[in-house]
Design a protein around this motif. Sequence first.
Motif, PDB file in Angstrom:
ATOM      1  N   PHE A 191       0.835  -1.208   0.000  1.00 29.01           N
ATOM      2  CA  PHE A 191       0.000   0.000   0.000  1.00 29.01           C
ATOM      3  C   PHE A 191       0.865   1.251   0.000  1.00 29.01           C
ATOM      4  O   PHE A 191       0.609   2.201  -0.742  1.00 29.01           O
ATOM      5  N   ALA A 195       0.918   4.151  -2.724  1.00 31.82           N
ATOM      6  CA  ALA A 195       0.579   5.518  -2.340  1.00 31.82           C
ATOM      7  C   ALA A 195       1.678   6.498  -2.755  1.00 31.82           C
ATOM      8  O   ALA A 195       1.393   7.622  -3.195  1.00 31.82           O
ATOM      9  N   TRP A 200      -3.832   5.403  -6.239  1.00 32.56           N
ATOM     10  CA  TRP A 200      -4.783   5.293  -5.146  1.00 32.56           C
ATOM     11  C   TRP A 200      -5.834   4.220  -5.391  1.00 32.56           C
ATOM     12  O   TRP A 200      -6.273   3.549  -4.448  1.00 32.56           O
ATOM     13  N   ASN A 201      -6.285   4.054  -6.614  1.00 28.55           N
ATOM     14  CA  ASN A 201      -7.281   3.021  -6.897  1.00 28.55           C
ATOM     15  C   ASN A 201      -6.728   1.629  -6.600  1.00 28.55           C
ATOM     16  O   ASN A 201      -7.407   0.781  -6.004  1.00 28.55           O
ATOM     17  N   ALA A 204      -6.393   1.214  -2.800  1.00 28.11           N
ATOM     18  CA  ALA A 204      -7.688   0.979  -2.159  1.00 28.11           C
ATOM     19  C   ALA A 204      -8.186  -0.433  -2.433  1.00 28.11           C
ATOM     20  O   ALA A 204      -8.732  -1.100  -1.535  1.00 28.11           O
ATOM     21  N   THR A 207      -6.220  -2.927  -0.243  1.00 26.84           N
ATOM     22  CA  THR A 207      -6.596  -2.843   1.168  1.00 26.84           C
ATOM     23  C   THR A 207      -7.977  -3.427   1.420  1.00 26.84           C
ATOM     24  O   THR A 207      -8.184  -4.183   2.381  1.00 26.84           O
ATOM     25  N   ALA A 208      -8.928  -3.071   0.563  1.00 32.81           N
ATOM     26  CA  ALA A 208     -10.302  -3.548   0.758  1.00 32.81           C
ATOM     27  C   ALA A 208     -10.386  -5.060   0.651  1.00 32.81           C
ATOM     28  O   ALA A 208     -11.071  -5.720   1.446  1.00 32.81           O
TER      29      ALA A 208
END
Length: 443
Positions: A191, A195, A200-201, A204, A207-208
């Motif tokens: 991540f 970053a 960012w997509n 995310a 992480t999700a």
Amino acid sequence: MSTPRATPEPLTASLLAGVIGATVLGLGLRLLWVLKLHPPSSEVFSDMQSYVDRARHLLAGRYDSGDWLYPPGTSAPLALWMKLTPFSWQRSAAVMQAVLAAAEIPLIFIGARRWFGNRVALMAAASFSIYYLAIDYAGLFSSEVYLTFWLVLAVALLDPDRPVRMALAGLALGLGALAKPQVMLLAPMWFGLLAMRRQWNQAAALTAACAAVVLPASIICTRATGHLQVLSSTSGVVMVQAWCPVKDVEAHSSAWSMAFGLPTVSTRIGRGEQEAMWGHARYDVPFTDSGFYMREGLRCIARFPAHALRTLALNLWDTFGGPPWSFQGPWPDAATDWRKPTLWCNQLFSWLVVPFAFLGMWRHRRDRGMLFAVTLPVASCIVTCLVFHGEPRFRVPYDFAILVGAWMGLASMRRSREVAPVARDAPVTQVERSPDVAARTSA
């Protein structure tokens, strides 16, 4: 330095034959290992016994607070075979582990090929197919074989330019964390790199997907134990064993009794180090209260700073096997009849393969593929071993990344030798100039 490839090199028929050959060889060796030479059913003790017991609990429909000392990612596959083939589940589970361990070979090729080219990918996959320690853990009902599979799959799936692929990689990391939570540290490292590149997509999605596996399991664990937990409750007592000057940890009450020890400490005692003079830590708090034991470990760091610094150095040293005379090897086979091949394989890996891997990581330190597929996985392993305790057992699932890095290190040395004679033999009077330079000189 080479630049990372967005697309792999063309896959030739000879290359495909090489991958298939390595996979078939690896599968044959692993099946021979688990069915004939080293069946997991003959090595059911300590952690392996715990996983088998917890598999039986899952099969019976109960998984109480004590079972959450370990997450269910290793016991669940065993419970599945207990259900499907109750009279030969050990053999069925052994075959499954051999197949998973063999499936890692083409996955390593897929993951390495995208970034490092066909030759390095094939050499990494081929060397992994005959790598003794990768074969060894297929013959144990232990978490390493499952952790390795999910970790290799995550690296094979990841593509920093595609959110869906990063989500799949995050899902694989989450499933790997159900086998052994230490792998979870790689997710925030990936991540952070995404970053830094403002992807960012992808960050995310990673992480999700990982959280979709880890959070529900952590909630169930917290409810079962009555204490806030992340996947399991073992980390607390490990902190006490790792950082307090004790041989082992015991917890007792009128209704229950628990004990926990680390093979690393026994090895250090055998080397004549300070641990031989330490006593046993005794508590009346169950190991499921990981917060209590975590605070105990942190207090030991504050109370014994010199010991903490020494432990930090030993953890790093022992993660890679220590000096040749220390004979620190991956548990548990370092304590069985397979001690000699286990120890010597680990020593050869630590002293021959690891240096080339760090050379490759250094020379390609800015390459995105090296960072994602090799450097950060190895770094996450080192950090977890430093925080808790160092032992080659916890490094072995990451050895595939070290092998890839080592082949890149060897490739970089060969390129250096190829370039050097050209520069050395070029006559100093023959200086080539670009057209722009020649024009400015004439003017």
